[in-house]
Design a protein around this motif. Structure first.
Motif, PDB file in Angstrom:
ATOM      1  N   PHE A 106       0.890  -1.335  -0.205  1.00 18.46           N
ATOM      2  CA  PHE A 106      -0.115  -0.210  -0.017  1.00 18.46           C
ATOM      3  C   PHE A 106       0.775   1.136  -0.072  1.00 18.46           C
ATOM      4  O   PHE A 106       1.993   1.243   0.422  1.00 18.46           O
ATOM      5  N   HIS A 107       0.297   2.518  -0.459  1.00 11.79           N
ATOM      6  CA  HIS A 107       1.155   3.610  -0.469  1.00 11.79           C
ATOM      7  C   HIS A 107       0.038   4.801  -0.025  1.00 11.79           C
ATOM      8  O   HIS A 107      -0.859   4.596  -0.249  1.00 11.79           O
ATOM      9  N   ALA A 108       0.775   5.770   0.220  1.00 12.11           N
ATOM     10  CA  ALA A 108       0.158   6.998   0.784  1.00 12.11           C
ATOM     11  C   ALA A 108      -0.451   7.503  -0.676  1.00 12.11           C
ATOM     12  O   ALA A 108       0.338   7.661  -1.651  1.00 12.11           O
ATOM     13  N   LEU A 109      -1.662   8.202  -0.296  1.00 12.92           N
ATOM     14  CA  LEU A 109      -2.207   8.571  -1.814  1.00 12.92           C
ATOM     15  C   LEU A 109      -1.725  10.059  -1.994  1.00 12.92           C
ATOM     16  O   LEU A 109      -1.673  10.436  -2.989  1.00 12.92           O
ATOM     17  N   GLY A 110      -1.156  10.949  -1.060  1.00 12.97           N
ATOM     18  CA  GLY A 110      -0.494  12.244  -1.383  1.00 12.97           C
ATOM     19  C   GLY A 110       0.574  11.926  -2.239  1.00 12.97           C
ATOM     20  O   GLY A 110       0.872  12.812  -3.241  1.00 12.97           O
TER      21      GLY A 110
END
Length: 187
Positions: A106-110
């Protein structure tokens, strides 16, 4: 019942009606028969409980399959106990759901940085108290990016935790485009 039979058989052997060896053999057979009946009744009761639990699980699974979200159900011990069809499809199969939730990329959306294991949505939400939401980005096997909202609700009466995952990619893209347009208009 065995105590009453043993008292009667002892009295019968004392009065010479029955030989003591026959009494002992009869008591042995009687105890074995009673033990067999108890074991069979206990097994039948256990089978009834398992059948009822399986039927209840099937009903719950059927109800969860009608929900427009990927749903993961955790037991009191934190073990993943049930997923719906959407969750299985999202994870690439029902047997891969736990790995996807806890070890998925998973990754940070920003800023699109990869989330550390403690920052991943499922472990972070399960470690927190109360209902809460988390957003994370995820790249599917075809390379498409998804904006996912993870929402956890704890059931206080049963001790179960329900983790719902909503694909909010379209809303996220719309917000990003509006934000980008506003920045361009400001220039």
């Amino acid at each position: 019942l065995p105590v009453l039979v043993s008292i009667l058989s002892r009295r019968a052997s004392e009065f010479g009606l029955v030989h003591p060896d026959v009494v002992f053999g009869g008591l042995t057979v009687l105890v074995l028969l009673l033990a067999g009946v108890v074991v069979l009744r206990a097994a039948a009761h256990a089978n009834e409980r398992e059948t009822l639990a399986a039927a209840l699980l099937l009903q719950m699974r059927s109800a969860l399959d009608g929900v427009d979200a990927a749903v993961f159900l955790f037991g009191r011990d934190g073990a993943l106990t049930l997923v719906n069809d959407r969750a299985a499809a999202l994870c690439g199969g029902e047997d891969r759901c736990r790995d996807w939730l806890f070890d998925g990329q998973f990754h940070a959306l920003g800023d699109r940085r990869t989330l550390l294991p403690a920052e991943r949505p499922a472990p972070a939400l399960l470690a927190m108290e109360g209902p809460t939401d988390r957003f994370a980005g995820w790249m599917d096997p075809e390379g498409a990016e998804h904006a996912l909202r993870f929402s956890l609700h704890r059931q206080s009466d049963t001790g179960l935790s329900v983790l719902s995952v909503f694909d909010e990619t379209q809303a996220w893209i719309l917000r990003e485009n509006i934000s980008r347009t506003e920045r361009l208009d400001a220039v």
